[in-house]
Design a protein around this motif. Structure first.
Motif, PDB file in Angstrom:
ATOM      1  N   PHE A  11     -10.886   2.872  30.703  1.00 40.99           N
ATOM      2  CA  PHE A  11     -12.043   2.788  29.721  1.00 40.99           C
ATOM      3  C   PHE A  11     -13.410   2.508  30.149  1.00 40.99           C
ATOM      4  CE2 PHE A  11     -14.488  -0.047  26.811  1.00 40.99           C
ATOM      5  CZ  PHE A  11     -14.102   0.303  25.755  1.00 40.99           C
ATOM      6  N   PHE A  12     -13.661   1.728  31.277  1.00 36.22           N
ATOM      7  CA  PHE A  12     -15.171   1.873  31.825  1.00 36.22           C
ATOM      8  C   PHE A  12     -15.543   3.191  32.691  1.00 36.22           C
ATOM      9  CE2 PHE A  12     -14.010  -2.560  30.624  1.00 36.22           C
ATOM     10  CZ  PHE A  12     -15.194  -2.802  30.011  1.00 36.22           C
ATOM     11  N   SER A  13     -14.475   3.801  33.084  1.00 31.66           N
ATOM     12  CA  SER A  13     -14.763   5.171  33.715  1.00 31.66           C
ATOM     13  C   SER A  13     -15.240   6.063  32.706  1.00 31.66           C
ATOM     14  CB  SER A  13     -13.603   5.546  34.373  1.00 31.66           C
ATOM     15  OG  SER A  13     -13.377   4.695  35.616  1.00 31.66           O
ATOM     16  N   ASN A  31     -24.750   1.491  37.040  1.00 31.84           N
ATOM     17  CA  ASN A  31     -24.660  -0.148  37.093  1.00 31.84           C
ATOM     18  C   ASN A  31     -24.059  -0.911  36.137  1.00 31.84           C
ATOM     19  OD1 ASN A  31     -26.292  -0.230  39.577  1.00 31.84           O
ATOM     20  ND2 ASN A  31     -27.941   0.612  38.506  1.00 31.84           N
ATOM     21  N   ASP A  32     -24.505  -0.763  35.018  1.00 26.97           N
ATOM     22  CA  ASP A  32     -24.071  -1.607  33.683  1.00 26.97           C
ATOM     23  C   ASP A  32     -22.421  -1.237  33.720  1.00 26.97           C
ATOM     24  OD1 ASP A  32     -26.206   0.378  32.955  1.00 26.97           O
ATOM     25  OD2 ASP A  32     -24.422   1.088  31.899  1.00 26.97           O
ATOM     26  N   MET A  33     -21.916  -0.235  33.591  1.00 28.89           N
ATOM     27  CA  MET A  33     -20.560   0.240  33.728  1.00 28.89           C
ATOM     28  C   MET A  33     -19.638  -0.508  34.487  1.00 28.89           C
ATOM     29  SD  MET A  33     -19.970   1.145  30.593  1.00 28.89           S
ATOM     30  CE  MET A  33     -21.450   0.304  30.229  1.00 28.89           C
ATOM     31  N   LEU A  34     -20.166  -0.250  36.012  1.00 28.41           N
ATOM     32  CA  LEU A  34     -19.558  -1.170  36.891  1.00 28.41           C
ATOM     33  C   LEU A  34     -19.633  -2.550  37.109  1.00 28.41           C
ATOM     34  CD1 LEU A  34     -18.564  -0.498  39.852  1.00 28.41           C
ATOM     35  CD2 LEU A  34     -20.706  -0.822  40.986  1.00 28.41           C
ATOM     36  N   LYS A  63     -14.169   0.572  42.556  1.00 32.08           N
ATOM     37  CA  LYS A  63     -14.256   2.049  43.408  1.00 32.08           C
ATOM     38  C   LYS A  63     -14.217   3.146  42.486  1.00 32.08           C
ATOM     39  CE  LYS A  63     -12.085  -0.339  47.402  1.00 32.08           C
ATOM     40  NZ  LYS A  63     -10.998  -0.327  48.222  1.00 32.08           N
ATOM     41  N   ARG A  64     -13.027   3.142  41.732  1.00 22.67           N
ATOM     42  CA  ARG A  64     -12.792   4.420  40.982  1.00 22.67           C
ATOM     43  C   ARG A  64     -14.104   4.460  39.479  1.00 22.67           C
ATOM     44  NH1 ARG A  64      -6.396   4.681  40.089  1.00 22.67           N
ATOM     45  NH2 ARG A  64      -6.301   6.097  42.201  1.00 22.67           N
ATOM     46  N   ILE A  65     -14.225   3.255  39.144  1.00 23.12           N
ATOM     47  CA  ILE A  65     -15.504   3.384  37.994  1.00 23.12           C
ATOM     48  C   ILE A  65     -16.931   4.005  38.688  1.00 23.12           C
ATOM     49  CG2 ILE A  65     -16.963   1.915  36.438  1.00 23.12           C
ATOM     50  CD1 ILE A  65     -14.400  -0.117  36.191  1.00 23.12           C
ATOM     51  N   ALA A  66     -16.992   3.527  39.838  1.00 18.54           N
ATOM     52  CA  ALA A  66     -18.279   4.142  40.772  1.00 18.54           C
ATOM     53  C   ALA A  66     -18.049   5.397  40.821  1.00 18.54           C
ATOM     54  CB  ALA A  66     -18.406   3.112  41.992  1.00 18.54           C
ATOM     55  N   LEU A  67     -17.100   5.860  41.360  1.00 22.62           N
ATOM     56  CA  LEU A  67     -17.033   7.340  41.508  1.00 22.62           C
ATOM     57  C   LEU A  67     -16.911   8.164  40.376  1.00 22.62           C
ATOM     58  CD1 LEU A  67     -14.162   7.660  44.503  1.00 22.62           C
ATOM     59  CD2 LEU A  67     -16.703   8.466  44.430  1.00 22.62           C
ATOM     60  N   ALA A  68     -16.538   7.503  39.295  1.00 22.70           N
ATOM     61  CA  ALA A  68     -16.373   8.378  38.095  1.00 22.70           C
ATOM     62  C   ALA A  68     -17.669   8.533  37.573  1.00 22.70           C
ATOM     63  CB  ALA A  68     -15.577   7.580  37.007  1.00 22.70           C
ATOM     64  N   HIS A  69     -18.763   7.494  37.553  1.00 23.71           N
ATOM     65  CA  HIS A  69     -19.973   7.739  37.041  1.00 23.71           C
ATOM     66  C   HIS A  69     -21.031   8.758  38.213  1.00 23.71           C
ATOM     67  CE1 HIS A  69     -19.635   5.361  33.474  1.00 23.71           C
ATOM     68  NE2 HIS A  69     -18.546   4.522  34.186  1.00 23.71           N
ATOM     69  N   ALA A  70     -20.703   8.297  39.234  1.00 22.27           N
ATOM     70  CA  ALA A  70     -21.299   9.218  40.425  1.00 22.27           C
ATOM     71  C   ALA A  70     -21.246  10.665  40.052  1.00 22.27           C
ATOM     72  CB  ALA A  70     -20.984   8.720  41.693  1.00 22.27           C
ATOM     73  N   ALA A  71     -19.813  10.785  40.055  1.00 20.41           N
ATOM     74  CA  ALA A  71     -19.281  12.330  39.697  1.00 20.41           C
ATOM     75  C   ALA A  71     -20.133  12.594  38.576  1.00 20.41           C
ATOM     76  CB  ALA A  71     -18.060  12.444  39.891  1.00 20.41           C
ATOM     77  N   ARG A  72     -20.062  12.051  37.410  1.00 19.17           N
ATOM     78  CA  ARG A  72     -20.762  12.463  36.188  1.00 19.17           C
ATOM     79  C   ARG A  72     -22.266  12.942  36.165  1.00 19.17           C
ATOM     80  NH1 ARG A  72     -23.405   9.239  32.457  1.00 19.17           N
ATOM     81  NH2 ARG A  72     -22.842   7.526  33.363  1.00 19.17           N
ATOM     82  N   VAL A  73     -22.840  11.855  37.053  1.00 15.68           N
ATOM     83  CA  VAL A  73     -24.438  12.261  37.153  1.00 15.68           C
ATOM     84  C   VAL A  73     -24.554  13.447  37.815  1.00 15.68           C
ATOM     85  CG1 VAL A  73     -26.426  11.350  37.893  1.00 15.68           C
ATOM     86  CG2 VAL A  73     -24.990   9.731  36.839  1.00 15.68           C
ATOM     87  N   LEU A  74     -24.035  13.694  38.977  1.00  9.58           N
ATOM     88  CA  LEU A  74     -24.209  14.696  39.842  1.00  9.58           C
ATOM     89  C   LEU A  74     -23.699  16.070  39.300  1.00  9.58           C
ATOM     90  CD1 LEU A  74     -22.727  13.304  43.283  1.00  9.58           C
ATOM     91  CD2 LEU A  74     -25.348  14.157  42.859  1.00  9.58           C
ATOM     92  N   VAL A  96     -23.931   2.003  24.461  1.00  4.61           N
ATOM     93  CA  VAL A  96     -23.067   1.692  25.171  1.00  4.61           C
ATOM     94  C   VAL A  96     -22.725   0.496  25.929  1.00  4.61           C
ATOM     95  CG1 VAL A  96     -21.540   2.646  27.285  1.00  4.61           C
ATOM     96  CG2 VAL A  96     -22.727   3.972  25.793  1.00  4.61           C
ATOM     97  N   ILE A  97     -23.700  -0.259  26.360  1.00  2.00           N
ATOM     98  CA  ILE A  97     -23.613  -1.637  27.007  1.00  2.00           C
ATOM     99  C   ILE A  97     -23.397  -2.528  25.893  1.00  2.00           C
ATOM    100  CG2 ILE A  97     -25.472  -3.387  27.953  1.00  2.00           C
ATOM    101  CD1 ILE A  97     -26.833  -1.313  29.431  1.00  2.00           C
ATOM    102  N   PHE A  98     -24.092  -2.581  24.779  1.00  2.46           N
ATOM    103  CA  PHE A  98     -23.689  -3.547  23.604  1.00  2.46           C
ATOM    104  C   PHE A  98     -22.273  -3.348  23.145  1.00  2.46           C
ATOM    105  CE2 PHE A  98     -28.383  -4.238  24.063  1.00  2.46           C
ATOM    106  CZ  PHE A  98     -28.343  -5.619  23.927  1.00  2.46           C
TER     107      PHE A  98
END
Length: 369
Positions: A125-127, A134-137, A148-159, A339-341
């Motif tokens: 869900f949060f990935s 930051n906020d999703m993590l 770990k997986r949430i961070a990788l998911a969003h890092a991959a998305r941005v890049l 998304v945050i709220f």
């Protein structure tokens, strides 16, 4: 007094944490030189992920993390201005389509992580949420997801979104994607600016907790900073060096979470992130095309507004392409805030259907380990 001294001593990183921060600082600098998006966060994250996989003597400076997260909130709030709200009325159709766009994007991405990746429901869900790393993590970790997986998911998305936009439009960036561009030189801040921005960071956290906001460490300071900037009490962003320090700490903490993780595990999660990102980009192209047909807004502009990248990166791309930066900034700022709220309430509404209660410290499924 002794209690204060003991507390301050507890914040001083140990040798392993200092080594990790040194790796983070160097990798952030190299990433900035290379023009990587979010260099001061992704650079330290990548460097310390490699250090963790290679079993180097690193450890995350976890005690520093709560001190720097409010800085990111104040930075996000500094993106708000009266001009942005004035311009928002000219793009009613863009905002009308934003909610269904976010819903479909999150649904498609969730299907990738849940069905293809076999992630647990919380992590999936949060990935899948098209919010900030930051906020999703923070929200995902608090709900019991695998950080770990949430961070990788969003890092991959941005890049991948940045790469796709640049390749698709054939434009070279004329400006740096360095996050310092969101900050201000320390010498340019008046004493009152320091006082008000510091107050937003310090008072925003307890205010967020008092109002029971999601991710109060980032949302509280963001709202206080935003209110100050909209009303004109402050007209500058936080000092650039503080933004850099905050991102180096956060990126280092994220990277060090991969201690004990194999390269194969990381590669698998990044591959899923690539599939999810491509699916989100496809949805963005569809909505941007529909918006262009309805309103006549150029496709290059509408896609930048709906692309699931970061606010800073998409705004800088708009600047490099000669597009309406205010439009892109407003749309992405509203996206992040929605998304945050909405993430936590929607998560609570959908959890009973998943049949699995959230557990703190949830581990990834064996099939992906």
């Amino acid at each position: 007094m002794d209690v204060v001294v003991t507390y301050l001593r507890g914040l001083v990183p140990g040798r392993r944490a200092l080594f990790a921060l040194a790796i983070g600082a160097v990798c952030g600098w190299l990433a900035a030189l290379a023009g990587m998006p979010l260099p001061w966060m992704l650079g330290p994250m990548i460097g310390n992920t490699l250090a963790a996989v290679l079993a180097l003597p690193v450890r995350g400076p976890d005690r520093l993390r709560p001190l720097v997260i409010p800085v990111i909130g104040v930075m996000l709030g500094s993106a708000m201005s009266p001009e942005m709200f004035g311009a928002a009325g000219r793009y009613a159709a863009s905002f009308a389509l934003l909610l269904p766009f976010l819903g479909l994007t999150a649904l498609v991405s969730y299907a990738v992580y849940r069905r293809l990746g076999r992630y647990d429901p919380v992590t999936a869900f949060f990935s899948a949420m098209p919010g900030g790393l930051n906020d999703m993590l923070i929200l995902g970790g608090a709900a019991g997801g695998n950080e770990k997986r949430i961070a990788l998911a969003h890092a991959a998305r941005v890049l991948l979104v940045i790469l796709f936009v640049v390749l698709f439009y054939g434009y070279a960036l004329d400006v740096t994607s360095d996050e310092v561009s969101r900050g201000t030189a320390a010498t340019a801040l008046a004493p009152l600016d320091w006082l008000l921005l510091g107050a937003a960071a310090v008072a925003g956290v307890p205010l967020g907790k008092l109002m029971r906001m999601p991710a109060p460490q980032i949302v509280g300071p963001m709202l206080l900073s935003g209110a100050m900037h909209v009303t004109g009490l402050v007209t500058v962003a936080p000092p650039g060096f503080l933004i850099v320090v905050a991102q180096v700490v956060i990126g280092t903490v994220i990277g060090c979470r991969f201690l004990g993780t194999t390269a194969r595990q990381i590669g698998r999660d990044l591959s899923l992130g690539a599939v999810s990102s491509l699916a989100m980009i496809a949805v963005a192209v569809g909505f941007a095309t529909a918006l262009t047909a309805l309103t006549g807004i150029p496709l290059s502009l509408s896609f930048l507004g709906y692309s699931p990248g970061g606010l800073t990166e998409m705004s800088l791309l708009a600047l490099a392409m000669g597009q309406d930066v205010a439009y892109v900034s407003v749309l992405h700022l509203v996206r992040i805030m929605l998304v945050i709220f909405a993430a936590q309430p929607v998560f609570r509404l959908t959890r009973p259907r998943s049949g699995r209660p959230a557990q703190s410290g949830a581990k990834p499924p064996r099939s992906g380990s």
